[in-house]
Design a protein around this motif. Structure first.
Motif, PDB file in Angstrom:
ATOM      1  N   ARG A   4       0.795  -1.219   0.000  1.00  0.00           N
ATOM      2  CA  ARG A   4       0.000   0.000   0.000  1.00  0.00           C
ATOM      3  C   ARG A   4       0.828   1.271   0.000  1.00  0.00           C
ATOM      4  O   ARG A   4       0.387   2.284  -0.485  1.00  0.00           O
ATOM      5  CB  ARG A   4      -0.931  -0.002   1.214  1.00  0.00           C
ATOM      6  N   THR A  50      -7.594   9.653   3.804  1.00  0.00           N
ATOM      7  CA  THR A  50      -7.262   8.452   3.056  1.00  0.00           C
ATOM      8  C   THR A  50      -6.349   7.590   3.910  1.00  0.00           C
ATOM      9  O   THR A  50      -5.474   8.099   4.598  1.00  0.00           O
ATOM     10  CB  THR A  50      -6.525   8.822   1.748  1.00  0.00           C
ATOM     11  N   CYS A  52      -3.693   4.277   4.124  1.00  0.00           N
ATOM     12  CA  CYS A  52      -2.873   3.289   3.454  1.00  0.00           C
ATOM     13  C   CYS A  52      -2.417   2.293   4.498  1.00  0.00           C
ATOM     14  O   CYS A  52      -2.283   2.632   5.668  1.00  0.00           O
ATOM     15  CB  CYS A  52      -1.654   3.934   2.783  1.00  0.00           C
ATOM     16  N   LEU A 413      -1.148  10.060  -3.007  1.00  0.00           N
ATOM     17  CA  LEU A 413      -2.238   9.150  -2.669  1.00  0.00           C
ATOM     18  C   LEU A 413      -3.447   9.371  -3.569  1.00  0.00           C
ATOM     19  O   LEU A 413      -4.166   8.420  -3.904  1.00  0.00           O
ATOM     20  CB  LEU A 413      -2.618   9.306  -1.206  1.00  0.00           C
ATOM     21  N   LYS A 417      -5.105   6.502  -5.812  1.00  0.00           N
ATOM     22  CA  LYS A 417      -6.525   6.188  -5.689  1.00  0.00           C
ATOM     23  C   LYS A 417      -7.225   6.287  -7.035  1.00  0.00           C
ATOM     24  O   LYS A 417      -8.046   5.422  -7.386  1.00  0.00           O
ATOM     25  CB  LYS A 417      -7.179   7.140  -4.686  1.00  0.00           C
ATOM     26  N   GLN A 421      -6.547   2.182  -7.542  1.00  0.00           N
ATOM     27  CA  GLN A 421      -7.362   1.742  -6.410  1.00  0.00           C
ATOM     28  C   GLN A 421      -6.549   1.721  -5.108  1.00  0.00           C
ATOM     29  O   GLN A 421      -6.697   0.843  -4.261  1.00  0.00           O
ATOM     30  CB  GLN A 421      -7.963   0.347  -6.657  1.00  0.00           C
ATOM     31  N   SER A 422      -5.669   2.684  -4.976  1.00  0.00           N
ATOM     32  CA  SER A 422      -4.837   2.869  -3.784  1.00  0.00           C
ATOM     33  C   SER A 422      -3.915   1.692  -3.503  1.00  0.00           C
ATOM     34  O   SER A 422      -3.507   1.468  -2.361  1.00  0.00           O
ATOM     35  CB  SER A 422      -5.703   3.135  -2.546  1.00  0.00           C
ATOM     36  N   THR A 423      -3.590   0.917  -4.549  1.00  0.00           N
ATOM     37  CA  THR A 423      -2.712  -0.236  -4.366  1.00  0.00           C
ATOM     38  C   THR A 423      -1.599  -0.229  -5.398  1.00  0.00           C
ATOM     39  O   THR A 423      -1.837  -0.036  -6.597  1.00  0.00           O
ATOM     40  CB  THR A 423      -3.506  -1.549  -4.508  1.00  0.00           C
TER      41      THR A 423
END
Length: 491
Positions: A4, A50, A52, A413, A417, A421-423
């Motif tokens: 993440r 957000t 992580c 971030l 996102k 998809q924040s990964t």
């Protein structure tokens, strides 16, 4: 593997952000939303926080169980009045140090609490129309509430009215009494109620005013039990010589090299001082909640303290009187005593007794805990005095937290996102190999680590700010969003 966020960068930024960080936690959450008042300016409107995540391996958790113990204490704060910014400053600094030590993998025991005995407390309770016990309950809770609002990660909160504390004090007292170091005597002199100590006339201002509290000292004669401090003068001097880092910062050492207490009438070979109750809170706090109060059990739970963090006005109590009491009781001395400077307002120390305090609850309510914590860590050179200015507060927080660190977090971030998809679908450590930014950040992380170990908190904050500047410069120069745009065009 997917991750993440880069672990080393996350850990670096954790040093500034007041999170409930634990090396034993399965997953670490990093809160990136910054909570400031509308009076502060942002480069763009912030959306909801957000998060992580970064997994901590089983090996990391297992190694932490056998980790070195680091015991850190703040003063036990006197409850004659509600907490002020000076109390909060000490605790914010202690919290930053505690979080850093946890990041190193140590088992941290962070002790804070309240000192609830003394004539000032009885007087304050009488003015408020309550009993001393009721007064202590209210003020002690005010400290707990403020620590929660500032997201202080303390492990122990001790009150000197706790039964387990009282039992340990009695046992400690008995040890010292059996050693022949406590005896009865009369003493008459000028006494400062706020300092809770007798003063030498040569250190007082006009009208016998205390130089610290600017209030007249009173004539007092006492029939009391006293501690034979001068018996331990040679051992104390040897400790200071053999352990030059015992008192920090180094220039504070001159403040403890003085006459060793108050001479007992008709016996110039002895000196006196009594402060057993509050100081023993550092030991009694170490005992488990359900344990019977026992001095040896408490000592075996973490003593000696790695660091006593205090204001410079109580340095003698911790660097002279407290070590002598421990020597008398046959216990180890704390490893280090750090006397930081005062927060000032209009050039004068903030203090409850002076009536010029800065209200920490208002600061947290108006600007958020991140801003309050960062400003006092960054802008006050730890160990020296520091002056508060609201204009400078807003300017620093805008420039550093909002426009530098906050901007970088929201850019990176937000990009993840929107497009991933924040990964991260690749191992960030592998993908960053050979990248100049990675090398620069690693050097800055090491720089911050050294500063934190040296208790140079302002310089540590500066190193983290440099990471923010380097990251923003990298984003500007490489425009990574264009890579996502180009990829979409190909399809």
């Amino acid at each position: 593997m997917a991750a993440r966020i880069n672990y080393s960068v996350q850990n670096t930024l954790c040093l500034l952000n007041p999170l409930n960080y634990s090396v034993n936690a399965k997953t670490t959450h990093f809160k990136t939303g910054l909570n400031f008042s509308k009076n502060l300016i942002f480069p763009r409107k912030l959306k909801r926080p957000t998060f992580c995540t970064c997994a901590v391996s089983n090996n990391d958790r297992q190694s932490s169980e056998a980790a070195e113990t680091f015991v850190l204490t703040t003063p036990l704060y006197y409850v004659n009045a509600p907490p002020h910014m000076g109390s909060a400053y000490t605790t914010i600094a202690a919290d930053a140090i505690a979080r850093f030590q946890r990041l190193l993998g140590k088992k941290v025991i962070f002790v804070t609490g309240t000192d609830e005995h003394g004539e000032k407390i009885a007087a304050a309770a009488a003015v408020a129309g309550s009993t001393p016990s009721q007064h202590c309950d209210v003020i002690s809770q005010a400290y707990k509430t403020l620590w929660k609002d500032l997201e202080i990660s303390h492990d122990k909160f001790i009150r000197t009215t706790d039964p387990k504390h009282e039992g340990i004090v009695k046992e400690f007292y008995s040890r010292v009494l059996d050693k022949g170091d406590i005896y009865r005597a009369d003493y008459e002199g000028l006494y400062c109620v706020n300092c809770e100590e007798y003063k030498d006339e040569k250190e007082l201002l006009d009208n016998n005013c205390c130089p610290m509290h600017l209030k007249p000292c009173i004539e007092r004669k006492e029939d009391n039990y006293f501690f034979a401090l001068s018996k331990y003068q040679k051992q104390l001097e040897e400790n200071l010589t053999q352990n030059p880092n015992f008192v920090q910062p180094p220039f504070r050492l001159n403040e403890v090299q003085m006459d060793w207490g108050i001479p007992v009438p008709n016996d110039n070979k002895q000196t006196i001082y009594v402060w057993f109750d509050a100081l023993l809170g550092y030991i009694s706090a170490l005992s488990a909640e359900k344990e019977q109060p026992d001095l040896q059990t408490a000592v075996s739970s973490g003593w000696p303290a790695s660091l006593h963090l205090i204001g410079k006005d109580i340095l003698r109590f911790h660097a002279v009187y407290w070590p002598a009491m421990l020597m008398s009781a046959g216990l180890d001395l704390p490893k280090k005593v750090f006397g930081h400077g005062f927060l000032t307002k209009d050039g004068m120390k903030m203090g409850k007794s002076l009536g010029n305090t800065l209200e920490p609850n208002e600061l947290v309510h108006n600007f958020g805990s991140d801003a309050v914590r960062y400003f006092f860590l960054r802008e006050v050179e730890f160990g020296s005095d520091g002056d508060y200015s609201e204009e400078r507060f807003i300017n620093i927080v805008n420039a550093h937290l909002a426009n530098t660190i906050g901007n970088l977090l929201n850019r990176t971030l937000g990009l993840l996102k929107k497009n991933c998809q924040s990964t991260l679908v690749v191992d960030s450590a592998v993908a960053a190999e050979g990248n100049a930014l990675k090398d620069a950040v690693e050097k800055l992380v090491e720089k911050a680590r050294i500063h934190y170990e040296n208790l140079s908190l302002s310089s540590a904050c500066e190193a983290v700010l440099e990471i923010g500047n380097a990251g923003n410069a990298y984003m500007d120069e490489n425009a990574p969003w264009t890579q996502f745009q180009a990829r979409r065009c190909c399809f």
